[in-house]
Design an enzyme around this catalytic site. Structure first.
Site, mmCIF file in Angstrom:
data_model
loop_
_atom_site.group_PDB
_atom_site.id
_atom_site.type_symbol
_atom_site.label_atom_id
_atom_site.label_comp_id
_atom_site.label_asym_id
_atom_site.label_seq_id
_atom_site.Cartn_x
_atom_site.Cartn_y
_atom_site.Cartn_z
ATOM 1 N N LYS A 230 -1.418 17.465 -22.361
ATOM 2 C CA LYS A 230 -1.510 16.128 -22.950
ATOM 3 C C LYS A 230 -2.943 15.665 -23.152
ATOM 4 O O LYS A 230 -3.568 16.025 -24.136
ATOM 5 C CB LYS A 230 -0.665 15.139 -22.138
ATOM 6 C CG LYS A 230 0.840 15.457 -22.206
ATOM 7 C CD LYS A 230 1.674 14.358 -21.652
ATOM 8 C CE LYS A 230 3.158 14.712 -21.645
ATOM 9 N NZ LYS A 230 3.771 14.814 -22.968
ATOM 10 N N ASP B 166 2.269 19.942 -11.230
ATOM 11 C CA ASP B 166 2.378 19.801 -12.678
ATOM 12 C C ASP B 166 1.745 18.465 -13.049
ATOM 13 O O ASP B 166 2.364 17.417 -12.939
ATOM 14 C CB ASP B 166 3.848 19.860 -13.093
ATOM 15 C CG ASP B 166 4.048 19.751 -14.598
ATOM 16 O OD1 ASP B 166 3.103 19.316 -15.302
ATOM 17 O OD2 ASP B 166 5.142 20.092 -15.071
ATOM 18 N N TYR C 292 10.617 17.507 -14.674
ATOM 19 C CA TYR C 292 10.597 18.322 -15.885
ATOM 20 C C TYR C 292 9.289 19.092 -15.930
ATOM 21 O O TYR C 292 8.205 18.502 -15.822
ATOM 22 C CB TYR C 292 10.726 17.435 -17.125
ATOM 23 C CG TYR C 292 10.723 18.197 -18.426
ATOM 24 C CD1 TYR C 292 11.823 18.972 -18.797
ATOM 25 C CD2 TYR C 292 9.638 18.142 -19.285
ATOM 26 C CE1 TYR C 292 11.838 19.677 -19.997
ATOM 27 C CE2 TYR C 292 9.640 18.832 -20.490
ATOM 28 C CZ TYR C 292 10.736 19.600 -20.833
ATOM 29 O OH TYR C 292 10.742 20.296 -22.026
#
Length: 433
Positions: free
Chosen positions: A265, A237, A144
């Site tokens: 994050k 990522d 994702y």
């Protein structure tokens, strides 16, 4: 729960917001219950609007590596708020955070801030396409990278499958340039790259959106070699892994340096902040230095960069990192031992700061293995854990996130709840068989 304030608030929210939530997994539909509604967070715990307390292994899906309401983060944001919440102009805080990223992340020579990982990943791919002059990207099944259209492609049968839309509203023309291959499959990667011109190989170096599925030994180095062979950029990522699995992310831990890195994050310390970073000659192609356009009104927001600076500085503390690794190991090992005692098939993947229990009897190596794990058993287990005051991800495809705020007492209490929850899950699975 039907008589609770959480239930009443959620019922009202469903009339106002799609599914009653701002992000799908929060609805907890995958585990067959409704969510509790949070009143506040304290360290490693959450308190809901009914006063129930939960040990929190989600910690805002990994953003809160220091735990909830860390006093240094709160102080930094409070002080910055008094000076204004947004400027639409450069501020010193974003320069300071950029300096930290460049210092700590091996691939980063320059940084561009965004507000979300989706924006950062989308922008990194745009940059890769611009500098290579190619349009195709290779990604991995189950990975994702946000909800931008090019990433919402899924694998079909076979070693390499042209992307097909995984969501209504995504045109086939948008994802036709996306090729999806199985994670950890060298043959599939080579076969796909031999079939066309690629701008980028995009991966989570430690995939944590199909559950946690670490790379097999040497696989990331293989991707580096294959990207170079194909004239493509390697994009890591590290939204989840950055500053978590090591100070410099998975690329530091694995000693494999990508061309571009996507961060988020931990970078924002719990506020909306992300970034993409890379070599200077690549990043200088981004506007206004170069022709590749990217912009955002709230990018580099002073509140988010203030929180992020504190979080990243905490992430370099050796004692805190040792605690994080110890907590991860104790929790993962405890779950394995309980499963052995109870005769429950459970495979627990772990790296420092991340873990994931799969109800499976064999190691999980890719998305197909993850999907073959027992969804009903995990749902029963997660429901039972939440009922016992332990908040675990309400999806078998999400990682658990230890934080600096978790202590051995939190692990002990979690394992006490897990003993009953595993037994309950095994009993429900036996009845369903």
């Amino acid at each position: 729960m039907s008589d609770s304030r959480s239930a009443a608030l959620f019922a009202a929210a469903r009339r106002l917001m799609p599914g009653g939530v701002s992000s799908p997994v929060r609805a907890m539909g995958a585990i067959g219950r409704e969510p509790f509604v949070v009143a506040r967070g304290e360290g490693a715990e959450l308190v809901d609007v009914d006063g129930r307390r939960y040990i929190d292994w989600v910690v805002s899906w990994g953003a809160l590596i220091a735990g909830h309401a860390h006093p240094d983060v709160v102080a930094a944001v409070t002080a910055r708020t008094a000076a204004g919440t947004s400027y639409g102009a450069p501020c010193e805080g974003e320069f300071e955070l950029a300096r930290l990223v460049v210092e700590l992340v091996p691939s980063a020579e320059m940084v561009r801030f965004t507000c979300s990982g989706t924006e950062a990943a989308m922008s990194a791919v745009r940059l890769a396409r611009a500098v290579t002059g190619k349009s195709r990207i290779l990604k991995f099944a189950g990975a994702y990278h946000g909800h931008a259209d090019p990433f919402l492609a899924e694998a079909g049968s076979g070693l390499a499958t042209q992307g097909i839309p995984a969501s209504p509203g995504v045109p086939e023309a948008v994802v036709k340039e996306t090729t999806v291959v199985p994670w950890n499959d060298r043959q599939a990667v080579e076969q796909a790259l031999d079939g066309g011109e690629f701008a980028a190989i995009v991966c989570e170096p430690y995939p944590a959106n199909m559950g946690l599925v670490p790379p097999q030994s040497g696989f990331l180095g293989f991707l580096r070699e294959q990207a170079d062979r194909a004239g493509a950029l390697l994009v890591f990522d590290e939204v989840i892994t950055g500053f978590r699995v090591a100070v410099g992310g998975a690329q530091e831990r694995e000693q494999v340096v990508p061309d571009l890195t996507v961060l988020g994050k931990v970078l924002g310390g719990g506020l909306p902040l992300a970034a993409f970073a890379g070599r200077r000659e690549l990043m200088e192609q981004v506007a206004p230095s170069g022709p590749v356009y990217q912009a955002g009104t709230l990018s580099g927001n002073p509140l988010a960069t203030a929180a992020g600076r504190v979080a990243v500085e905490l992430a370099r503390d050796r004692a805190l990192r040792a605690r994080l690794e110890r907590t991860t190991s104790e929790l993962a090992g405890g779950l394995r031992e309980l499963a052995r005692e109870l005769g429950v098939p459970l495979y627990v993947a772990e790296v420092p700061g991340l873990l994931c229990p799969f109800f499976a009897s064999q190691p999980v190596r890719n998305f197909e293995d993850a999907r073959a794990s027992d969804a009903k058993a995990y749902a029963a287990f997660a429901r039972a854990m939440i009922e016992r005051g332990v908040f675990v991800p309400p999806s078998r495809f999400e990682a658990w996130f230890p934080s600096f705020a978790h202590e051995s007492s939190h692990v002990e209490r979690t394992l006490i709840a897990a003993r009953d929850a595993l037994a309950q899950a095994a009993a429900e699975a036996a009845l369903a068989a």
